[in-house]
Motif scaffolding. Structure first.
Motif, PDB file in Angstrom:
ATOM      1  N   LEU A 100       7.315   6.719  -2.159  1.00  0.00           N
ATOM      2  CA  LEU A 100       6.139   5.845  -2.261  1.00  0.00           C
ATOM      3  C   LEU A 100       5.474   5.620  -0.902  1.00  0.00           C
ATOM      4  O   LEU A 100       4.281   5.311  -0.844  1.00  0.00           O
ATOM      5  CB  LEU A 100       6.541   4.495  -2.866  1.00  0.00           C
ATOM      6  CG  LEU A 100       6.967   4.492  -4.332  1.00  0.00           C
ATOM      7  CD1 LEU A 100       7.343   3.081  -4.772  1.00  0.00           C
ATOM      8  CD2 LEU A 100       5.873   5.044  -5.230  1.00  0.00           C
ATOM      9  N   ARG A 101       6.259   5.757   0.173  1.00  0.00           N
ATOM     10  CA  ARG A 101       5.737   5.567   1.536  1.00  0.00           C
ATOM     11  C   ARG A 101       4.952   4.243   1.635  1.00  0.00           C
ATOM     12  O   ARG A 101       3.766   4.207   1.943  1.00  0.00           O
ATOM     13  CB  ARG A 101       4.857   6.744   1.956  1.00  0.00           C
ATOM     14  CG  ARG A 101       5.645   8.048   2.116  1.00  0.00           C
ATOM     15  CD  ARG A 101       4.728   9.209   2.375  1.00  0.00           C
ATOM     16  NE  ARG A 101       3.926   9.523   1.191  1.00  0.00           N
ATOM     17  CZ  ARG A 101       2.963  10.449   1.180  1.00  0.00           C
ATOM     18  NH1 ARG A 101       2.679  11.122   2.273  1.00  0.00           N
ATOM     19  NH2 ARG A 101       2.293  10.682   0.071  1.00  0.00           N
TER      20      ARG A 101
ATOM     21  N   ARG B   2       0.861  -1.175   0.000  1.00  0.00           N
ATOM     22  CA  ARG B   2       0.000   0.000   0.000  1.00  0.00           C
ATOM     23  C   ARG B   2       0.898   1.225   0.000  1.00  0.00           C
ATOM     24  O   ARG B   2       1.967   1.224   0.614  1.00  0.00           O
ATOM     25  CB  ARG B   2      -0.907  -0.014   1.229  1.00  0.00           C
ATOM     26  CG  ARG B   2      -1.795  -1.249   1.305  1.00  0.00           C
ATOM     27  CD  ARG B   2      -2.671  -1.227   2.550  1.00  0.00           C
ATOM     28  NE  ARG B   2      -3.416  -2.468   2.690  1.00  0.00           N
ATOM     29  CZ  ARG B   2      -4.604  -2.680   2.135  1.00  0.00           C
ATOM     30  NH1 ARG B   2      -5.172  -1.718   1.406  1.00  0.00           N
ATOM     31  NH2 ARG B   2      -5.222  -3.834   2.308  1.00  0.00           N
ATOM     32  N   MET B   3       0.456   2.275  -0.654  1.00  0.00           N
ATOM     33  CA  MET B   3       1.319   3.444  -0.837  1.00  0.00           C
ATOM     34  C   MET B   3       0.656   4.695  -0.289  1.00  0.00           C
ATOM     35  O   MET B   3      -0.561   4.898  -0.448  1.00  0.00           O
ATOM     36  CB  MET B   3       1.626   3.658  -2.323  1.00  0.00           C
ATOM     37  CG  MET B   3       2.387   2.517  -2.972  1.00  0.00           C
ATOM     38  SD  MET B   3       2.869   2.892  -4.664  1.00  0.00           S
ATOM     39  CE  MET B   3       1.259   3.007  -5.448  1.00  0.00           C
ATOM     40  N   GLY B   4       1.491   5.547   0.314  1.00  0.00           N
ATOM     41  CA  GLY B   4       1.094   6.895   0.678  1.00  0.00           C
ATOM     42  C   GLY B   4       0.164   6.963   1.859  1.00  0.00           C
ATOM     43  O   GLY B   4      -0.349   5.967   2.376  1.00  0.00           O
ATOM     44  N   ASN B   5      -0.049   8.196   2.312  1.00  0.00           N
ATOM     45  CA  ASN B   5      -0.955   8.478   3.407  1.00  0.00           C
ATOM     46  C   ASN B   5      -1.914   9.566   2.985  1.00  0.00           C
ATOM     47  O   ASN B   5      -1.507  10.593   2.433  1.00  0.00           O
ATOM     48  CB  ASN B   5      -0.202   8.935   4.653  1.00  0.00           C
ATOM     49  CG  ASN B   5       0.669   7.832   5.230  1.00  0.00           C
ATOM     50  OD1 ASN B   5       0.262   6.685   5.262  1.00  0.00           O
ATOM     51  ND2 ASN B   5       1.871   8.196   5.660  1.00  0.00           N
ATOM     52  N   THR B   6      -3.187   9.364   3.218  1.00  0.00           N
ATOM     53  CA  THR B   6      -4.172  10.408   2.982  1.00  0.00           C
ATOM     54  C   THR B   6      -4.276  11.279   4.221  1.00  0.00           C
ATOM     55  O   THR B   6      -3.580  11.069   5.219  1.00  0.00           O
ATOM     56  CB  THR B   6      -5.539   9.778   2.675  1.00  0.00           C
ATOM     57  OG1 THR B   6      -5.957   9.006   3.817  1.00  0.00           O
ATOM     58  CG2 THR B   6      -5.463   8.858   1.477  1.00  0.00           C
ATOM     59  N   THR B   7      -5.151  12.258   4.154  1.00  0.00           N
ATOM     60  CA  THR B   7      -5.319  13.147   5.319  1.00  0.00           C
ATOM     61  C   THR B   7      -5.844  12.378   6.521  1.00  0.00           C
ATOM     62  O   THR B   7      -5.647  12.791   7.670  1.00  0.00           O
ATOM     63  CB  THR B   7      -6.294  14.281   4.969  1.00  0.00           C
ATOM     64  OG1 THR B   7      -7.518  13.711   4.479  1.00  0.00           O
ATOM     65  CG2 THR B   7      -5.708  15.200   3.914  1.00  0.00           C
ATOM     66  N   GLU B   8      -6.507  11.241   6.285  1.00  0.00           N
ATOM     67  CA  GLU B   8      -6.997  10.417   7.385  1.00  0.00           C
ATOM     68  C   GLU B   8      -5.949   9.418   7.862  1.00  0.00           C
ATOM     69  O   GLU B   8      -6.219   8.577   8.729  1.00  0.00           O
ATOM     70  CB  GLU B   8      -8.257   9.643   6.957  1.00  0.00           C
ATOM     71  CG  GLU B   8      -9.471  10.509   6.667  1.00  0.00           C
ATOM     72  CD  GLU B   8      -9.400  11.129   5.289  1.00  0.00           C
ATOM     73  OE1 GLU B   8      -8.574  10.656   4.471  1.00  0.00           O
ATOM     74  OE2 GLU B   8     -10.150  12.084   5.018  1.00  0.00           O
ATOM     75  N   GLY B   9      -4.726   9.471   7.274  1.00  0.00           N
ATOM     76  CA  GLY B   9      -3.670   8.562   7.681  1.00  0.00           C
ATOM     77  C   GLY B   9      -3.755   7.202   7.042  1.00  0.00           C
ATOM     78  O   GLY B   9      -3.072   6.265   7.472  1.00  0.00           O
TER      79      GLY B   9
END
Length: 442
Positions: free
Chosen positions: A301-302, A167-174
């Motif tokens: 990519l986190r 899984r990649m990245g973080n949204t504003t909700e983490g």
């Protein structure tokens, strides 16, 4: 270019705008999901911009494309239902064909089936000028990434081989905003396959950034690995050179060879090392740079792991790190060998200098003895010269007095000649000294 000035600022540097706009030189694509990206990176050694221009002009509606538009090393061309992005780098050129898929596109079709119908067609892709370095089919679909059957279903898209996923990245909700799945295998068509899954509502800008980062990771990984074959080819030469240097150093210690023979061998060895450094120095530097870019893109990519699979970063670093360590070790080995040859040469030069100094000392001693003998000889010659000249002068005085005596003058010629001897000797000696002084002065 017209000079840009401002009434609020001093005169601008000629390169200010160009350097400032470099940050916008390669903007990320905007990808509308679902989409398919056909990506090819080709080595551009020996390929001119004119050749690449001629191939781009084959795209529908771009026959009037000019070389001026390609000077910035980046170009995005819009065609019917797809876009083509051209990017030229130092060693390779990248082509990305982005085509939006029908909204209903999903798990029912496979990447090869979709790619077979992608515009501008397989013939145009096959005719790209250059040698293929990376080729990827990337499917980007809108899917609920929280469903539990992603891996088995993705296997039908990617083909055989263990699936790597994260899984990649973080949204504003983490929470992660997308998933990437691949098996890093080249299919029968010559392409790797990657699958990016993102939920509905993913923006075109985010989808474009995701695709660019993932494609760059694989491209820079392959470019970084180009240093590995060089390392393997150099290994035998470095081993032979190290053995030869050890033998030369031993001969220098034992004085087993003449200095000239040692010097010839060291010069030949140093030349071979310098040639290897000149031939492969750029590749070693490029490998370090590409490896750094791979690490940076993986960080961007986190990644987060998906249960039961390896992430791209874990898989890639586990395979890539040993190769990069090998390349780095070979580079250091080559530099160390050159330094050791330099030190051995310095030792040989020291020995030659000492021998030369000893020879010069012996020569100086011989010259000193020769000068002493020369001075003694010169003194002897001077004495003989004075005696000979004085003899002739006294003889002249004697004959002159004898003549005067015949004319009736009352004195003895022998007495006159005898009394003149001291004066003649003194005068002759002073005259000879003046002549020698003038010779030395001139």
């Amino acid at each position: 270019m017209n000079e840009i000035t401002s009434r609020f600022l001093p005169t601008e540097d000629a390169q200010r705008r160009e350097l400032h706009n470099e940050v916008h030189a390669r903007p990320s694509a905007r990808v509308r999901l679902p989409a398919l990206i056909v990506y090819v990176a080709v080595l551009n050694e020996g390929v001119s911009r004119e050749q690449e221009l001629a191939h781009l002009q084959l795209l529908p509606g771009h026959a009037d494309l000019t070389l001026d538009r390609m000077q910035g090393n980046f170009l995005r061309l819009r065609c019917d239902h797809y876009t083509v992005k051209w990017e030229r780098h130092t060693e390779f050129t990248r082509y990305s064909i982005v085509q939006t898929l029908p909204a209903h596109a999903g798990w029912g079709e496979t990447l090869p089936e979709l790619a077979a119908h992608v515009a501008p067609g397989t013939d145009w892709v096959r005719g790209l000028p250059g040698q293929t370095m990376a080729a990827i089919h990337m499917g980007m679909l809108q899917v609920d990434i929280d469903q539990g059957d992603l891996i088995p279903t993705a296997q039908t898209w990617l083909g055989e081989g263990a699936v790597l996923a994260s899984r990649m990245g973080n949204t504003t909700e983490g929470m992660p905003h997308s998933c990437i799945l691949t098996n890093f295998r080249i299919g029968a068509d010559g392409f790797e396959r990657m699958l990016v899954l993102a939920p509905e509502g993913t923006s075109e800008a985010r989808a474009g950034r995701i695709s660019q980062r993932v494609l760059e990771v694989e491209t820079y990984r392959l470019m970084a690995l180009r240093g590995l074959p060089v390392t393997k080819n150099l290994s035998a030469m470095l081993s032979a050179a190290e053995s030869q240097l050890a033998d030369l150093t031993g001969s220098l210690e034992r004085k087993g060879q003449t200095d000239q023979a040692l010097l010839d061998s060291l010069v030949a060895l140093a030349a071979s090392i310098e040639r290897a450094t000149a031939e492969h120095g750029f590749r070693f530097s490029a490998t370090r740079a590409y490896d750094t870019l791979v690490s940076q893109r993986l960080v961007e990519l986190r990644e987060r792991p998906i249960s039961g699979t390896q992430t791209l970063g874990e898989f890639m670093q586990r395979r890539l790190s040993p190769a990069m360590a090998t390349v780095q070790a070979t580079e250091m080995r080559l530099a160390s060998l050159a330094e050791r040859v330099s030190r051995t040469s310095a030792l040989l030069r020291t020995r030659v200098d000492i021998a030369t100094e000893a020879q010069n000392q012996m020569l100086l001693e011989k010259l000193t003895k020769g000068q002493a003998l020369q001075l003694r000889l010169q003194s002897t010659v001077e004495g003989l010269s004075i005696a000979a000249i004085s003899y002739y002068v006294v003889s002249l005085v004697f004959y002159s007095a004898k003549a005067l005596n015949k004319l009736g003058l009352p004195f003895s010629p022998e007495v006159i000649a005898g009394l003149s001897i001291p004066f003649v000797l003194l005068g002759t000696w002073k005259t000879v000294q003046k002549i020698h002084a003038r010779i030395h002065r001139d």
